[in-house]
Write an enzyme that holds these catalytic residues in place. Sequence first.
Site, PDB file in Angstrom:
ATOM      1  CE  LYS A 299      -2.391   1.639   3.790  1.00 26.04           C
ATOM      2  NZ  LYS A 299      -2.205   3.075   3.586  1.00 26.04           N
TER       3      LYS A 299
ATOM      4  CG  ASP B 175      -4.885   4.232   1.804  1.00 22.67           C
ATOM      5  OD1 ASP B 175      -5.941   4.940   1.647  1.00 22.67           O
ATOM      6  OD2 ASP B 175      -4.304   4.298   2.796  1.00 22.67           O
TER       7      ASP B 175
ATOM      8  CE  LYS C  31      -7.404   6.461   4.491  1.00 23.46           C
ATOM      9  NZ  LYS C  31      -6.034   6.413   4.344  1.00 23.46           N
TER      10      LYS C  31
ATOM     11  CG  ASP D 298     -11.883  18.337  -4.526  1.00 24.06           C
ATOM     12  OD1 ASP D 298     -12.942  19.107  -4.763  1.00 24.06           O
ATOM     13  OD2 ASP D 298     -10.768  18.771  -4.506  1.00 24.06           O
TER      14      ASP D 298
ATOM     15  CB  THR E 157      -9.462   1.866  11.473  1.00 24.65           C
ATOM     16  OG1 THR E 157      -8.335   2.356  10.824  1.00 24.65           O
ATOM     17  CG2 THR E 157     -10.313   0.761  10.767  1.00 24.65           C
TER      18      THR E 157
ATOM     19  NE  ARG F 205       1.247   2.748  13.027  1.00 19.58           N
ATOM     20  CZ  ARG F 205       0.450   3.611  13.635  1.00 19.58           C
ATOM     21  NH1 ARG F 205       1.027   4.303  14.322  1.00 19.58           N
ATOM     22  NH2 ARG F 205      -0.929   3.413  13.481  1.00 19.58           N
TER      23      ARG F 205
HETATM   24  O1  C5P Z   1       0.518   1.030  11.196  1.00 17.40           O
HETATM   25  P1  C5P Z   1      -0.913   0.772  10.850  1.00 17.40           P
HETATM   26  O2  C5P Z   1      -0.964  -0.727  10.626  1.00 17.40           O
HETATM   27  O3  C5P Z   1      -1.973   1.182  12.002  1.00 17.40           O
HETATM   28  O4  C5P Z   1      -1.053   1.420   9.447  1.00 17.40           O
HETATM   29  C1  C5P Z   1      -2.407   1.366   8.821  1.00 17.40           C
HETATM   30  C2  C5P Z   1      -2.662   1.760   7.422  1.00 17.40           C
HETATM   31  O5  C5P Z   1      -3.790   1.815   6.761  1.00 17.40           O
HETATM   32  C3  C5P Z   1      -2.097   3.238   7.565  1.00 17.40           C
HETATM   33  O6  C5P Z   1      -1.449   3.643   6.241  1.00 17.40           O
HETATM   34  C4  C5P Z   1      -3.270   4.048   7.185  1.00 17.40           C
HETATM   35  O7  C5P Z   1      -3.359   5.215   6.710  1.00 17.40           O
HETATM   36  C5  C5P Z   1      -4.292   3.131   6.620  1.00 17.40           C
HETATM   37  N1  C5P Z   1      -5.755   3.247   6.873  1.00 17.40           N
HETATM   38  C6  C5P Z   1      -6.226   3.030   8.189  1.00 17.40           C
HETATM   39  N2  C5P Z   1      -7.843   3.368   8.344  1.00 17.40           N
HETATM   40  C7  C5P Z   1      -8.515   3.708   7.340  1.00 17.40           C
HETATM   41  C8  C5P Z   1      -7.850   3.538   6.030  1.00 17.40           C
HETATM   42  C9  C5P Z   1      -6.428   3.453   6.099  1.00 17.40           C
HETATM   43  O8  C5P Z   1      -5.618   2.962   9.058  1.00 17.40           O
HETATM   44  N3  C5P Z   1      -9.778   3.651   7.359  1.00 17.40           N
END
Ligand code: C5P
Length: 236
Positions: A31, A58, A60, A63, A121, A213
């Site tokens: 991603k 990603d 998002k 607009d 999330t 992460r």
């Molecule tokens: O590090 P972590 O596992 O929290 O990363 C989650 C990834 O998913 C990040 O790149 C974040 O921008 C993305 N994301 C998210 N929640 C969403 C959409 C995308 O955490 N609803």
Amino acid sequence: MKNSPIVALDFASAEEVYQFLSPFEQTLFVKVGMELYLQEGPSIVYKLKGMGHDVFLDLKLHDIPNTVGQAMKGLARLGADLVNVHAAGGKAMMIAAREGLEAGTTAGNKRPAIIGVTQLTSTSEKQMQEEQLIQTSIDVSVVHYAKLVKSAGLDGVVCSVLEANKILDACGNEFLRVTPGIRLSEGEAHDQIRVATPSNARILGSSHIVVGRAITRADNAVQAYENILKVWEEQA
Ligand code: C5P
């Protein structure tokens, strides 16, 4: 599109990405988010595709319909496998996004899949109610958005694991439920609020998981990825 865990390349430069990817022997589903894309531009997508990886871009988008439609027309040319918009942008915007992708896809090729972000999330129910003035539960809001996304002809949603099952019931199994907020144990939420483990994600109805992460900051990223992949595949 692969079904392996989607690895969030939340790095600031292409150099860090290549360093991170170098010990992996297999191609991944990765991603590219706004941090990396805004630094490196389209070339990072071309390069990752050239290396054989599947790419979820990603960005998002959110607009007016015309702007998002034109932007998607350009994104279709990059070769990303999956792109997204915020469902809060509305049905007309989502239709324009899908049509833009179709217009930008060269004849004979499949357009990239497109999904809608429901509620991030990182958003809690309290925050949604107080800041967005949506006076309902987060589940109701997310399922409502999912149905709107489906009615616009999109392919699925980004949602929390905790809502995946309700979306599966409301929109069917073909409709993608891509879930970030994945943690190896519930204790390491970072800034995410609605989190789950990879095996719970599968049981609770995710079709794809996004892991950042828990892999990118692991002492041994390949091992962390392999562990998550194993659990994810075992639950299939
Ligand atoms: O590090 P972590 O596992 O929290 O990363 C989650 C990834 O998913 C990040 O790149 C974040 O921008 C993305 N994301 C998210 N929640 C969403 C959409 C995308 O955490 N609803």
